[in-house]
Design a protein around this motif. Structure first.
Motif, mmCIF file in Angstrom:
data_model
loop_
_atom_site.group_PDB
_atom_site.id
_atom_site.type_symbol
_atom_site.label_atom_id
_atom_site.label_comp_id
_atom_site.label_asym_id
_atom_site.label_seq_id
_atom_site.Cartn_x
_atom_site.Cartn_y
_atom_site.Cartn_z
ATOM 1 N N ALA A 173 59.986 -97.492 -76.474
ATOM 2 C CA ALA A 173 61.117 -97.240 -75.582
ATOM 3 C C ALA A 173 61.807 -98.553 -75.213
ATOM 4 N N LEU A 174 61.020 -99.619 -75.011
ATOM 5 C CA LEU A 174 61.612 -100.914 -74.651
ATOM 6 C C LEU A 174 62.465 -101.450 -75.793
ATOM 7 N N ILE A 175 61.973 -101.257 -77.021
ATOM 8 C CA ILE A 175 62.723 -101.739 -78.188
ATOM 9 C C ILE A 175 64.036 -100.967 -78.316
ATOM 10 N N LYS A 176 63.956 -99.642 -78.110
ATOM 11 C CA LYS A 176 65.161 -98.812 -78.152
ATOM 12 C C LYS A 176 66.136 -99.236 -77.051
ATOM 13 N N LEU A 177 65.562 -99.551 -75.890
ATOM 14 C CA LEU A 177 66.392 -99.974 -74.755
ATOM 15 C C LEU A 177 67.238 -101.192 -75.126
ATOM 16 N N ILE A 178 66.612 -102.184 -75.768
ATOM 17 C CA ILE A 178 67.367 -103.387 -76.162
ATOM 18 C C ILE A 178 68.478 -102.985 -77.118
ATOM 19 N N GLU A 179 68.165 -102.072 -78.034
ATOM 20 C CA GLU A 179 69.163 -101.697 -79.043
ATOM 21 C C GLU A 179 70.372 -100.994 -78.439
ATOM 22 N N VAL A 180 70.122 -100.081 -77.488
ATOM 23 C CA VAL A 180 71.239 -99.276 -76.997
ATOM 24 C C VAL A 180 71.975 -99.903 -75.815
ATOM 25 N N SER A 181 71.344 -100.866 -75.146
ATOM 26 C CA SER A 181 71.893 -101.324 -73.872
ATOM 27 C C SER A 181 73.225 -102.053 -74.023
ATOM 28 N N LYS A 182 74.120 -101.766 -73.083
ATOM 29 C CA LYS A 182 75.404 -102.468 -73.037
ATOM 30 C C LYS A 182 75.300 -103.632 -72.053
ATOM 31 N N PHE A 183 74.198 -103.769 -71.390
ATOM 32 C CA PHE A 183 74.018 -104.783 -70.350
ATOM 33 C C PHE A 183 72.803 -105.648 -70.687
ATOM 34 N N PRO A 184 72.698 -106.831 -70.070
ATOM 35 C CA PRO A 184 71.531 -107.667 -70.364
ATOM 36 C C PRO A 184 70.223 -106.996 -69.918
ATOM 37 N N VAL A 185 69.239 -107.063 -70.788
ATOM 38 C CA VAL A 185 67.921 -106.497 -70.494
ATOM 39 C C VAL A 185 66.955 -107.652 -70.290
ATOM 40 N N VAL A 186 66.187 -107.624 -69.205
ATOM 41 C CA VAL A 186 65.240 -108.707 -68.944
ATOM 42 C C VAL A 186 63.846 -108.115 -68.749
ATOM 43 N N PHE A 187 62.866 -108.737 -69.406
ATOM 44 C CA PHE A 187 61.475 -108.344 -69.204
ATOM 45 C C PHE A 187 60.738 -109.514 -68.563
ATOM 46 N N THR A 188 59.682 -109.196 -67.816
ATOM 47 C CA THR A 188 58.781 -110.266 -67.414
ATOM 48 C C THR A 188 57.382 -109.893 -67.890
ATOM 49 N N ALA A 189 56.563 -110.928 -68.130
ATOM 50 C CA ALA A 189 55.193 -110.693 -68.574
ATOM 51 C C ALA A 189 54.363 -111.919 -68.234
ATOM 52 N N ASN A 190 53.075 -111.694 -68.019
ATOM 53 C CA ASN A 190 52.171 -112.825 -67.863
ATOM 54 C C ASN A 190 51.766 -113.341 -69.231
ATOM 55 N N ASP A 191 51.408 -112.429 -70.101
ATOM 56 C CA ASP A 191 50.948 -112.822 -71.424
ATOM 57 C C ASP A 191 51.567 -111.897 -72.471
ATOM 58 N N PRO A 192 52.651 -112.339 -73.109
ATOM 59 C CA PRO A 192 53.309 -111.475 -74.089
ATOM 60 C C PRO A 192 52.798 -111.706 -75.504
ATOM 61 N N TRP A 193 51.597 -112.312 -75.667
ATOM 62 C CA TRP A 193 51.173 -112.728 -77.015
ATOM 63 C C TRP A 193 50.326 -111.702 -77.732
ATOM 64 N N ASP A 194 50.216 -110.509 -77.198
ATOM 65 C CA ASP A 194 49.538 -109.450 -77.928
ATOM 66 C C ASP A 194 50.343 -109.157 -79.203
ATOM 67 N N PRO A 195 49.640 -109.035 -80.352
ATOM 68 C CA PRO A 195 50.369 -108.808 -81.613
ATOM 69 C C PRO A 195 51.295 -107.602 -81.553
ATOM 70 N N GLN A 196 50.973 -106.623 -80.725
ATOM 71 C CA GLN A 196 51.818 -105.435 -80.653
ATOM 72 C C GLN A 196 53.205 -105.740 -80.105
ATOM 73 N N PHE A 197 53.337 -106.880 -79.400
ATOM 74 C CA PHE A 197 54.630 -107.244 -78.826
ATOM 75 C C PHE A 197 55.502 -108.022 -79.804
ATOM 76 N N ARG A 198 54.996 -108.200 -81.050
ATOM 77 C CA ARG A 198 55.670 -109.113 -81.958
ATOM 78 C C ARG A 198 57.145 -108.758 -82.158
ATOM 79 N N GLN A 199 57.414 -107.477 -82.468
ATOM 80 C CA GLN A 199 58.788 -107.059 -82.725
ATOM 81 C C GLN A 199 59.658 -107.289 -81.490
#
Lengths: 422, 253
Positions: free
Chosen positions: A126-152
């Motif tokens: 859903a987050l990936i789709k959100l970036i694709e469709v959004s007309k506005f800036p999308v911002v995420f925060t994370a402590n550790d985004p290095w899980d391989p699943q977050f690669r894309q």
């Protein structure tokens, strides 16, 4: 904000301009230029991922941006449900509509690390789709985004790293609060709180409020009872911690605070020891310790005697750390190649295992034998004799995926599939 | 102050109208924070995606009896609240009370008096300002007519285009499934009033509109206002000067 939340000093003294935010000047200016580019239509990335330890101002930076750039902020917190449906209903809906007052909007999804552990697996897509469709800036925060699943997701975002805030800056901010509240303070006490927070401004402010607890004075004795708290540390920081420790105990402490499992830690160390240690004797000692840890891990797997794990952990942390002969120097660590490869080859390995299971069942052999002895021959048959291949495929019940894997050639695959249909 | 003393109280003989107000709010949010003042009861809330907003204004005159001495916040979980309200029957008189120990009492009185007591919630949420907007199009129509047009459009698409030019208000949608167009005008009798300062046209999401038009159960007449690429304002007039207003943000094309 509920009335109880309004009383929190973290809300009462929340900065309203970028200048008031302490620390992370570089990250903030990086974020500002990105969001300005976005509103001008020249940004390269549609989303930004602000990452770093808790309480250093990631969410705050976005909140201040919404004030400074007069943009409406639509926010999804970790406390909200964040299944695919929820993200679609809230963040995606927001990204397709103008606001009421302002024509600008910022969509913020906080603490996305939590999304992987939630029960609904759709959150990430859903987050990936959100970036694709959004007309506005999308911002995420994370402590550790290095899980391989977050690669894309990482590839789609401008990555902005936030660091822990320097203790002296935190002391300055705490002093400001004390003055505003009319509290006479012992500077040593503020320093103790700030040191103990390890760069986490939010927890420092909360600790201050807890220790003051309605009084008008703050002495060192009021804060001494605060112990050290365990916090989750991202992989890079665990490595940095282990490599920079000067005592065995300090090195060992880093594993307590991290989410890394012992075998992930082994891979991280294996990959990064040669980056950190330049001296050949350091390398010998570090790998010697690591290999012994590996021996223990092997014994644990075979014997299931988990009491051995503490020896493996000591060797990995203290052992690797004590190999150093020169002063710690700052280097950039890299993501373990082995974990990356395993992730990449996962689908191939899955197909192979499924084929092996089918062979094993029909030929009465173990799937290991099927893999090592039958599979190479099948590959030869499938690339050279389509008729025979089609026969085998229909007998064993191979699906299209398996045939494609065995032929590794789309036109031959098509031929076999055509023959099978007859 | 006596513990359990009554701080706020109203009563309504028509339970149906209060139920439709609560239903209308619950289309947008899960938890509601009513503000009671000596002048009346009001509420303003935004859905979590900030796409739809609801404003409820119920002056003192809306109620049969109304007592409030100082401002007070009444936070409720709408799901629970609605379940309780459903237990009242049409003949019941409804009373609501807030006591000083932060409880909300819901009383149905007919022959028997039945009362529920639920704790008030302290609801988190920023204060929302009422949007100050000027609109180019003003239309008054039977809410039923608008609801039908929205239902027609939702067969075809996920969003609807509302446009006005001269003396015609057009509600249209098009998609892979086809096209639909509903034309309304004073001349045909489908509009009570239409004022167009400037020809306007805007697109809105149907999954919100479908929910919002459900409020038409509370009122027969609807006032519709909008401008090009600006929010849509729908006001439903209730008896005795009560009012429910929705704002819906336009879609980005």
């Amino acid at each position: 904000m509920s009335s109880a939340e309004k009383l929190l000093w973290t809300n009462k003294y929340k900065p309203k301009s970028f200048d008031e935010i302490i620390g992370n000047k570089e990250a903030i200016s990086q974020f500002r230029s990105w969001i300005e580019e976005f509103f001008n239509g020249t940004a390269k990335y549609k989303a930004a991922l602000l990452w770093g330890p808790p309480g250093v101002g990631k969410t705050l930076t976005v909140e201040v941006a919404s004030i400074v750039y007069k943009a409406e902020l639509v926010q999804m917190n970790a406390s909200d449900n964040r299944s695919y449906g929820d993200i679609e209903r809230i963040a995606m809906a927001a990204s397709k509509h103008f606001g009421f007052g302002s024509s600008r909007k910022i969509i913020l999804v906080d603490e996305i690390d939590g999304i992987l552990t939630s029960e609904d697996r759709g959150g990430l897509s859903a987050l990936i789709k959100l970036i694709e469709v959004s007309k506005f800036p999308v911002v995420f925060t994370a402590n550790d985004p290095w899980d391989p699943q977050f690669r894309q997701l990482r590839d789609m975002c401008l990555m902005i790293q936030f660091y822990g805030v320097r203790s002296t800056s935190i002391v300055g901010f705490l002093e400001k609060i004390c003055r505003a509240e009319g509290i006479s303070y012992d500077k040593e006490a503020l320093k103790f709180i700030a040191d103990r927070s390890e760069g986490d401004v939010r927890s420092a402010i909360n600790d201050l409020q807890t220790c003051v607890a309605g009084k008008k004075t703050l002495k060192l004795d009021d804060v001494k009872w605060l112990g050290y708290r365990d916090r989750v540390t991202p992989a890079f920081d665990v490595l940095r911690g282990i490599f920079s420790s000067i005592s065995c105990n300090a090195a060992r402490r880093y594993t307590i605070t991290s989410d890394l499992s012992y075998d992930e830690l082994l891979q991280w160390l294996n990959e990064n020891i040669p980056i950190q240690y330049g001296n050949v004797y350091e390398l010998i000692d570090a790998y010697n310790a690591l290999s012994k840890a590996d021996v223990y891990l092997g014994r644990i797997k075979r014997s299931q005697d988990w009491s051995l794990l503490s020896y493996a952990m000591d060797l990995m942390t203290a052992g690797v750390s004590m190999a150093k002969r020169e002063k710690y120097k700052f280097v950039k660590y890299s993501f373990p190649e082995r974990i990356r490869l395993l992730q990449k080859s996962m689908s191939v390995r899955e197909v192979m295992n499924e084929i092996a299971l089918l062979i094993a069942k029909n030929c009465h052999v173990s799937s290991r034998t099927a893999l090592s002895e039958y599979l190479p021959i099948l590959k030869v048959i499938f690339t050279h004799n389509v008729n025979m291949a089609a026969g085998i495929a229909s007998w064993l019940g191979f699906d299209d995926r398996m045939i494609d894997f065995l032929t590794n050639n789309p036109s031959i695959s098509e031929e076999i599939k055509r023959l099978m249909k007859r | 102050m006596i513990l359990g003393a009554c701080m706020f109280r109203f009563s309504l003989s028509e339970i149906k109208i209060w139920r439709s107000v609560v239903d209308a709010i619950s289309e947008i949010i899960d938890e509601a924070n009513f503000v009671a003042t000596p002048e009346g009861l009001s509420l303003r809330a935004m859905d979590p995606s900030h796409v739809a907003m609801v404003e409820v204004e119920l002056p003192k005159s809306f109620f049969d009896e109304y007592e409030c001495e100082e401002n007070i916040n009444i936070g409720v979980n709408l799901d629970e609240f609605r379940k309780i309200l459903r237990r009242g029957s049409a003949k019941d008189k409804l009373s609501l009370e807030v006591t000083s120990d932060r409880k909300l009492k819901i009383i149905f009185s007919n022959k028997a008096e039945r009362s529920f007591s639920i704790p008030l919630l302290d609801i988190a949420g920023e204060e929302i300002a009422s949007p100050s907007l000027e609109f180019d199009v003003y239309g008054r129509l039977a809410s039923e007519v608008f609801e039908d047009a929205i239902k027609d459009a939702s067969l075809i698409s996920d969003y609807v285009k509302i446009s006005a030019d001269g003396d015609v208000l057009k509600i249209s949608a098009s998609g892979e499934r086809g096209d639909v167009e509903v034309k309304l005008s004073e001349a045909s009798g489908s509009l009570i009033e239409l004022n167009v300062k400037e020809p306007s046209s805007s697109t809105y999401s149907l999954n919100y509109l479908e929910d919002l038009v459900k409020a038409s159960r509370a009122s027969e007449i609807l006032v519709l206002e909008f401008s090009t690429d600006m929010p849509l304002k729908l006001s439903f007039e209730l008896p005795n000067e009560g009012r429910i207003t929705y704002y819906l943000a336009p879609r980005v094309e």
